[in-house]
Every structure is written in C-alpha cells, then in structure tokens.
Design a protein around this motif. Sequence first.
Motif, PDB file in Angstrom:
ATOM      1  N   ASP A 272      -0.470  30.697 -35.205  1.00  0.00           N
ATOM      2  CA  ASP A 272      -0.243  31.953 -34.489  1.00  0.00           C
ATOM      3  C   ASP A 272       0.374  31.758 -33.112  1.00  0.00           C
ATOM      4  O   ASP A 272       1.210  32.562 -32.688  1.00  0.00           O
ATOM      5  CB  ASP A 272      -1.560  32.720 -34.333  1.00  0.00           C
TER       6      ASP A 272
ATOM      7  N   LYS B 209      -3.987  41.695 -25.775  1.00  0.00           N
ATOM      8  CA  LYS B 209      -4.378  40.666 -26.742  1.00  0.00           C
ATOM      9  C   LYS B 209      -5.863  40.731 -27.058  1.00  0.00           C
ATOM     10  O   LYS B 209      -6.672  41.150 -26.230  1.00  0.00           O
ATOM     11  CB  LYS B 209      -4.058  39.268 -26.197  1.00  0.00           C
TER      12      LYS B 209
ATOM     13  N   THR C 231      -4.447  38.214 -32.850  1.00  0.00           N
ATOM     14  CA  THR C 231      -4.090  36.930 -33.437  1.00  0.00           C
ATOM     15  C   THR C 231      -5.054  35.856 -32.957  1.00  0.00           C
ATOM     16  O   THR C 231      -5.883  36.086 -32.085  1.00  0.00           O
ATOM     17  CB  THR C 231      -2.647  36.546 -33.052  1.00  0.00           C
TER      18      THR C 231
ATOM     19  N   PHE D   5      -1.547  42.065 -29.712  1.00  0.00           N
ATOM     20  CA  PHE D   5      -1.622  40.852 -30.523  1.00  0.00           C
ATOM     21  C   PHE D   5      -3.066  40.610 -30.926  1.00  0.00           C
ATOM     22  O   PHE D   5      -3.884  40.167 -30.112  1.00  0.00           O
ATOM     23  CB  PHE D   5      -1.083  39.652 -29.746  1.00  0.00           C
TER      24      PHE D   5
ATOM     25  N   THR E 230       3.586  33.651 -31.523  1.00  0.00           N
ATOM     26  CA  THR E 230       3.295  34.568 -30.422  1.00  0.00           C
ATOM     27  C   THR E 230       4.135  34.230 -29.201  1.00  0.00           C
ATOM     28  O   THR E 230       4.691  35.114 -28.537  1.00  0.00           O
ATOM     29  CB  THR E 230       1.792  34.523 -30.062  1.00  0.00           C
TER      30      THR E 230
END
Length: 397
Positions: free
Chosen positions: A44, A73, A34, A32, A48
């Motif tokens: 986001d 992440k 993000t 991810f 997520t």
Amino acid sequence: MTKTQHLVAAALASVALTAPAFAADDTIKIGFATAESGFMEAYDKPATDAALIRIDEINKAGGLLGKQIEVVKADTKSDRAEGAKAGLTVIDDGADLVVVSCDYDFGSPAALAAEDAGKVSFFLCAESVKAGIQGVGPLSFSASVLAPVQGAAMSEWAFKEKGAKDFYKLLDTWTVYNKGICDGFDWMMPKLEAQGAKLVGEDTFKNEDASIAAQITRIKSLPKEPDAIMLCTMMPGGVSAVKQIRAAGINSMILTGSGMDGSYWLPAVPDLSNFFIPVQGSIYGDDPNPDVKKFNAAFKEKTGADPSSQYAYPGYVMVDVWAKAVERAGSTDAEAVVAELEKMKDEPTLFGPRTFTSELHHQNNATYLVVDVEKGKPGVVGKWTLSEPVPMDAIMK
C-alpha cells in the motif's frame, strides 16, 4: 451477507456514528483507508506515495475544480475488521474519494463502507475482478490491470516474439491473484495451439511449500525441456520456486506475473536468467517513456528511494483518472463521476491507456513492458499488447 459485509456491519456497530463531516467549500478530500502498518504496508505505501505525487501536481497546477485536494488517512493495520473502521473514519472525515488497500480481501471492507455511504472507492492496485462492480458494487474501481491479462500477455508474447512452442503450467494455488494469471494463460493457450503451440504439462504447488521437488521431477521427466514455464505465483514462495527450478538445471524461459517484479529478491537466486515479467512501467531506469523516468526521479525525491516494484504506478493512475472524471463532471458527486469514468476508452495516462465500462471497472487489456532478468540484472526487452481483450467469461472463471 458476505464475510466482508459482516465485517462492515460489525464496524458500524462498534463505531459511534455521528453526522458525516463534509469537505470544506474550498477543499476536496481524498481519504486513504490503507495499511500504514502490518504486511500490507509493503504493497500500500508505494502506491499511496505515488498517489500523493499526483495530488501534489494537481494542487500546484491550481487544484481540482479550483479547489485544493486535502488528504485524510486511517490505518487498516493490515486487518479486515480494522479496514472497515478505517473506511468509516475517512468517510466521517469528509472524503469525496475513498482509496483502499492493494488487495481485494483486505481492501473490500473499506470499499463496502464507501459503497454504503455513496462514495466512489478505488483499490490501489488490486487485480481481482471482485475489486470493483463484481465484488463491491457500481461505485468501486481498481487502478491496476487484471491478473488474467498478465498470463495471457506473457504467453502470447513468448510464442510470437520468442518462438516458444512447448509450454508448461505451474500454478501456486495460494491466492486468487495467482489463479487469475493462469486463467489468462488457459484462455490464451487454445489460440496459440491453433498456431502450433502445445501445452506439454501442468502442475500445482502451494506458496508455503518448502520443496517443489516432486513437481520439478515431473518437468524433468518430459521428453524434452519445455520452451517456457508459465509460473503463476507471487512473493514470498515464488522466490523459492524459481530458485529450485534453476537449481534443478531447468533452463526454460520462466514467464510470470507482475507480482514478481522488483530487484530486491534477486540476490536469493544468483545469476538468474531467462526470467520474464510484465510491468506497467519500469523501475530500472530504462523505461522508454521519459515521463516515467521523471516520475521515478520525483518518487525518489519524495520518499528517498526508488519505487520497489511496478505496483507503485497504479496509485498515480488512480488519482489521475478520478481527477479527470471530476473535472468533466464538474462535481465530486459519485454517480456523476462514475458516469465520466465509464466513458473513458483508451484514456491516456502516464502508464498506458485506461478503459472503464458499465460492466467492468478494471483493465482487461493493457500494453505491458516486458522485463527480462539476465545474469541477475533486470531490464526492459520489449512491449506487448494483447491481440484481443480477455473476455468476461475468462475473467470470471
């Protein structure tokens, strides 16, 4: 070279490159890239969290290709340059799928990094056609529905289900998303005009405008109040526009896009009524699909709060369709997975069917629930599927 490609190149130059780490044999990794901070976090994080719910479900059911899914992440910090770095970070951590921000401008740097590395990327909920083949490349997809579908669906629904005949278009020129809503409306209007509808006027404003008094004056100067106003806007300026329209005594139906979903802003417009929003699923406890209600409960159990808007849902869909494609391909190899995604036609998901083709990695048609706000209370009042998909020339307008 585009601006986002320059950002990726700059990130490549500023990050020490090492041989990429590959996922362990017993795991599959989803990365991810993000926003975990900054303004994009509001978009986001819910998507997520929804994606993580689907990942947990898959892992509890035995995993993907017999392997557990591991999450890595990196925070984009709601910054384009940091987005490119975040994409490179999760790729270096061995991501088989790179998940990027819920917006083309802020998600594309990480998506371009994934494309360069030969990895599939999924935008969490971007609704510009550029968030895919047209702006990133053949390995990139979006989990949401294109903005033009929203404008087209709401105008067709209002005409056929609510008897609206006279339409007025009011476009907030701030974003590509807003323009996309009105592009869909523009494509649908000639079809409705052939059946007796009429566009009685159109105007523009900017999201940051403190006042739209001039635009309101032009609406009020019409021979009669329009049946429906197609308001192509989003937060935060959309709230001010709605408040001013109603304060001026204009009671027309207001049709808008999914970006106005959510009850958190409604106290700013007390007793708002006759306001309609297309959504992929209802956060208000009244979704006709019991499985969506179960998802909402699972979301609240995981996060401590209900979904803030329908934009949580594409995160769940993204993991669901990608995992199905991986299972059918028998591999996480990008080209094999893309081939399986592009075979999906009306693929069932919790939030409606999904179709991908070699020309379009988005949805140009969808079944929407229609939410009506009456006296400040939102609730589902109908369901609508466009009579035909929005064509590429309208999407690319």
